[in-house]
Design a protein around this motif. Structure first.
Motif, PDB file in Angstrom:
ATOM      1  N   LEU A   1       0.829  -1.200   0.000  1.00 19.81           N
ATOM      2  CA  LEU A   1       0.000   0.000   0.000  1.00 19.81           C
ATOM      3  C   LEU A   1       0.869   1.258   0.000  1.00 19.81           C
ATOM      4  O   LEU A   1       0.600   2.215  -0.724  1.00 19.81           O
ATOM      5  CB  LEU A   1      -0.929   0.002   1.223  1.00 19.81           C
ATOM      6  CG  LEU A   1      -1.861   1.188   1.357  1.00 19.81           C
ATOM      7  CD1 LEU A   1      -2.817   1.238   0.182  1.00 19.81           C
ATOM      8  CD2 LEU A   1      -2.619   1.125   2.661  1.00 19.81           C
ATOM      9  N   LYS A   2       1.933   1.247   0.799  1.00 19.73           N
ATOM     10  CA  LYS A   2       2.840   2.390   0.857  1.00 19.73           C
ATOM     11  C   LYS A   2       3.519   2.605  -0.498  1.00 19.73           C
ATOM     12  O   LYS A   2       3.641   3.742  -0.966  1.00 19.73           O
ATOM     13  CB  LYS A   2       3.880   2.156   1.951  1.00 19.73           C
ATOM     14  CG  LYS A   2       4.795   3.318   2.184  1.00 19.73           C
ATOM     15  CD  LYS A   2       5.737   3.033   3.344  1.00 19.73           C
ATOM     16  CE  LYS A   2       6.677   4.188   3.570  1.00 19.73           C
ATOM     17  NZ  LYS A   2       7.600   3.923   4.676  1.00 19.73           N
ATOM     18  N   ALA A   3       3.925   1.523  -1.143  1.00 20.48           N
ATOM     19  CA  ALA A   3       4.583   1.636  -2.443  1.00 20.48           C
ATOM     20  C   ALA A   3       3.618   2.180  -3.490  1.00 20.48           C
ATOM     21  O   ALA A   3       3.980   3.047  -4.301  1.00 20.48           O
ATOM     22  CB  ALA A   3       5.128   0.276  -2.866  1.00 20.48           C
ATOM     23  N   ILE A   4       2.388   1.706  -3.461  1.00 23.26           N
ATOM     24  CA  ILE A   4       1.395   2.179  -4.423  1.00 23.26           C
ATOM     25  C   ILE A   4       1.128   3.667  -4.222  1.00 23.26           C
ATOM     26  O   ILE A   4       1.072   4.440  -5.178  1.00 23.26           O
ATOM     27  CB  ILE A   4       0.099   1.350  -4.305  1.00 23.26           C
ATOM     28  CG1 ILE A   4       0.347  -0.079  -4.796  1.00 23.26           C
ATOM     29  CG2 ILE A   4      -1.035   1.986  -5.087  1.00 23.26           C
ATOM     30  CD1 ILE A   4      -0.784  -1.036  -4.510  1.00 23.26           C
ATOM     31  N   LEU A   5       0.951   4.084  -2.971  1.00 19.50           N
ATOM     32  CA  LEU A   5       0.712   5.497  -2.687  1.00 19.50           C
ATOM     33  C   LEU A   5       1.886   6.368  -3.116  1.00 19.50           C
ATOM     34  O   LEU A   5       1.702   7.447  -3.668  1.00 19.50           O
ATOM     35  CB  LEU A   5       0.406   5.701  -1.207  1.00 19.50           C
ATOM     36  CG  LEU A   5      -0.963   5.206  -0.731  1.00 19.50           C
ATOM     37  CD1 LEU A   5      -1.104   5.378   0.765  1.00 19.50           C
ATOM     38  CD2 LEU A   5      -2.071   5.925  -1.460  1.00 19.50           C
ATOM     39  N   LEU A   6       3.098   5.915  -2.850  1.00 25.54           N
ATOM     40  CA  LEU A   6       4.265   6.696  -3.247  1.00 25.54           C
ATOM     41  C   LEU A   6       4.391   6.790  -4.766  1.00 25.54           C
ATOM     42  O   LEU A   6       4.786   7.830  -5.302  1.00 25.54           O
ATOM     43  CB  LEU A   6       5.538   6.112  -2.631  1.00 25.54           C
ATOM     44  CG  LEU A   6       5.695   6.331  -1.122  1.00 25.54           C
ATOM     45  CD1 LEU A   6       6.947   5.630  -0.602  1.00 25.54           C
ATOM     46  CD2 LEU A   6       5.747   7.805  -0.805  1.00 25.54           C
ATOM     47  N   ILE A   7       4.041   5.734  -5.469  1.00 24.46           N
ATOM     48  CA  ILE A   7       4.092   5.777  -6.934  1.00 24.46           C
ATOM     49  C   ILE A   7       3.058   6.752  -7.469  1.00 24.46           C
ATOM     50  O   ILE A   7       3.340   7.569  -8.354  1.00 24.46           O
ATOM     51  CB  ILE A   7       3.885   4.357  -7.517  1.00 24.46           C
ATOM     52  CG1 ILE A   7       5.104   3.492  -7.214  1.00 24.46           C
ATOM     53  CG2 ILE A   7       3.623   4.418  -9.021  1.00 24.46           C
ATOM     54  CD1 ILE A   7       4.912   2.031  -7.532  1.00 24.46           C
ATOM     55  N   ILE A   8       1.856   6.690  -6.920  1.00 19.04           N
ATOM     56  CA  ILE A   8       0.798   7.600  -7.376  1.00 19.04           C
ATOM     57  C   ILE A   8       1.159   9.048  -7.053  1.00 19.04           C
ATOM     58  O   ILE A   8       1.050   9.936  -7.896  1.00 19.04           O
ATOM     59  CB  ILE A   8      -0.558   7.207  -6.750  1.00 19.04           C
ATOM     60  CG1 ILE A   8      -1.017   5.868  -7.326  1.00 19.04           C
ATOM     61  CG2 ILE A   8      -1.608   8.277  -6.998  1.00 19.04           C
ATOM     62  CD1 ILE A   8      -2.225   5.292  -6.639  1.00 19.04           C
ATOM     63  N   LEU A   9       1.592   9.308  -5.822  1.00 24.15           N
ATOM     64  CA  LEU A   9       1.966  10.674  -5.448  1.00 24.15           C
ATOM     65  C   LEU A   9       3.169  11.159  -6.249  1.00 24.15           C
ATOM     66  O   LEU A   9       3.230  12.316  -6.652  1.00 24.15           O
ATOM     67  CB  LEU A   9       2.255  10.759  -3.955  1.00 24.15           C
ATOM     68  CG  LEU A   9       1.040  10.723  -3.032  1.00 24.15           C
ATOM     69  CD1 LEU A   9       1.485  10.692  -1.581  1.00 24.15           C
ATOM     70  CD2 LEU A   9       0.148  11.915  -3.281  1.00 24.15           C
ATOM     71  N   GLY A  10       4.130  10.278  -6.470  1.00 25.70           N
ATOM     72  CA  GLY A  10       5.302  10.666  -7.244  1.00 25.70           C
ATOM     73  C   GLY A  10       4.946  11.049  -8.667  1.00 25.70           C
ATOM     74  O   GLY A  10       5.425  12.059  -9.197  1.00 25.70           O
TER      75      GLY A  10
END
Length: 123
Positions: free
Chosen positions: A4-13
């Motif tokens: 979940l953290k990786a997905i959020l960071l990819i989307i925010l990035g």
């Protein structure tokens, strides 16, 4: 949790990258308009400099600008300036009508009534 953290960071990035490029578009256009071609030695630009000791100064033609059309904002500002007494009277009447009778019908009645009184007084 790590996924979940990786997905959020990819989307925010990707969001930050996209907005960064969006804001950079205007800056890049402004920078490209002001590019000095002196760094490019192969560019064939004539030398337009005039020595202060030359007998003839360059002649600059004056170009007349066409008459400026007023923008929509200037037109609205002029109209509001001409009708500010009526606008203020209508607003005061609407407030009084709303305060006395309540509802939209009271506001409309009060505003139109005060405008009618103002029109009668001006005639």
């Amino acid at each position: 949790m790590k996924n979940l953290k990786a997905i959020l960071l990819i989307i925010l990035g990707s969001f930050f990258i996209a907005t960064g490029f969006a804001f950079a578009a205007e800056t890049a256009k402004k920078q490209l308009k002001g590019v000095d071609a002196s760094w490019n030695k192969t560019a064939s630009t004539p030398d337009m400099t005039v020595s202060p000791f030359s007998p003839k100064a360059p002649v600059v033609a004056k170009v007349e600008e066409p008459p400026k059309k007023p923008t929509a904002g200037e037109t609205v500002k002029k109209w509001v300036g001409e009708h500010k007494v009526q606008i203020t009277a209508g607003a005061i009447g609407a407030y009084v009508g709303f305060a006395l009778f309540g509802g939209i019908l009271g506001a409309l009645t009060g505003g139109l009534g005060l405008l009618l009184i103002l029109a009668i007084a001006a005639a």
